[in-house]
Design a protein around this motif. Structure first.
Motif, PDB file in Angstrom:
ATOM      1  N   GLN A   1      -7.979  47.190 -25.485  1.00  0.00           N
ATOM      2  CA  GLN A   1      -7.564  48.366 -26.228  1.00  0.00           C
ATOM      3  C   GLN A   1      -8.222  48.376 -27.589  1.00  0.00           C
ATOM      4  OE1 GLN A   1      -3.326  47.640 -25.940  1.00  0.00           O
ATOM      5  NE2 GLN A   1      -3.240  47.153 -28.101  1.00  0.00           N
TER       6      GLN A   1
ATOM      7  N   ASP B   1      -7.633  50.001 -31.680  1.00  0.00           N
ATOM      8  CA  ASP B   1      -7.086  50.814 -32.758  1.00  0.00           C
ATOM      9  C   ASP B   1      -8.151  50.768 -33.848  1.00  0.00           C
ATOM     10  OD1 ASP B   1      -6.651  48.234 -33.759  1.00  0.00           O
ATOM     11  OD2 ASP B   1      -4.506  48.328 -33.500  1.00  0.00           O
TER      12      ASP B   1
ATOM     13  N   ILE C   1      -4.722  51.791 -24.740  1.00  0.00           N
ATOM     14  CA  ILE C   1      -4.957  52.831 -25.744  1.00  0.00           C
ATOM     15  C   ILE C   1      -6.343  52.625 -26.365  1.00  0.00           C
ATOM     16  CG2 ILE C   1      -4.203  53.712 -27.990  1.00  0.00           C
ATOM     17  CD1 ILE C   1      -1.339  52.797 -27.144  1.00  0.00           C
TER      18      ILE C   1
END
Length: 181
Positions: A113, A115, A178
């Motif tokens: 993932q 961010d 994500i």
């Protein structure tokens, strides 16, 4: 029949070895690109690679203990592929350098993932992080995040898709989580 089974095992071993190499080469190529991006971004948090990504074999052996000496003991053996990377960077608050090594079994990695950073999330406490400061003092802890040290490239979801394919080809399963720039 025995020779056919042996041949199949050899072919499977070679295939798995080849897929593991493709995964490591892919990760190291991307890490090299990240290092080159430092020249274009003087604001980036810089680091030096001490050891590029590598896989090593590890064997875990556990033996069941029984108080009765006549009872049979069970022995469990597991062959693991340990992914590791080691970097050297500066602690911005102290100005001192330290090295950080991360290690995790491929089978314990669950998701990739993004961010700010791209990272693997793993089973609980599957990642061993060892830091060594300039004085040689060593500190270790466990976590469920393995940082890939890739964060400068934006709009790179295709990297995640390709990594998932290469990872799954090793016989392990990786899910894409994500992905936010």
């Amino acid at each position: 029949m025995k020779s056919v089974i042996t041949l199949l095992l050899i072919v499977q071993s070679f295939f798995a070895y080849s897929q593991n190499n493709k995964l490591i080469n892919f990760l190291n190529a991307e890490l090299n690109k990240e290092l080159k991006r430092f020249d274009k971004n003087p604001e980036a948090e810089k680091f030096e690679v001490v050891q590029f990504y590598q896989l090593r074999d590890s064997v875990v052996v556990a033996e069941e203990y029984k108080e009765d000496p006549q009872a049979k003991r069970r022995i469990l053996q597991a062959d693991l592929k340990i992914l590791s990377v080691e970097i050297k960077k500066k602690n911005e608050s102290t100005g001192k350098f330290y090295t950080e090594k991360q290690e995790v079994s491929l089978g314990m990695i669950e998701k990739i993932q993004k961010d700010i950073n791209i990272l693997f999330t793993t089973q609980k406490d599957a990642v061993l992080v060892t830091t060594i400061n300039e004085n040689g003092e060593k500190e270790s802890y466990r976590t469920d995040q393995f940082f890939l040290h890739l964060k400068q490239q934006k709009n790179n979801e295709d990297f995640a898709d390709e990594l998932v394919k290469k990872f799954n080809a090793t016989g392990n399963f990786l899910e894409k989580g994500i992905w936010a720039d």
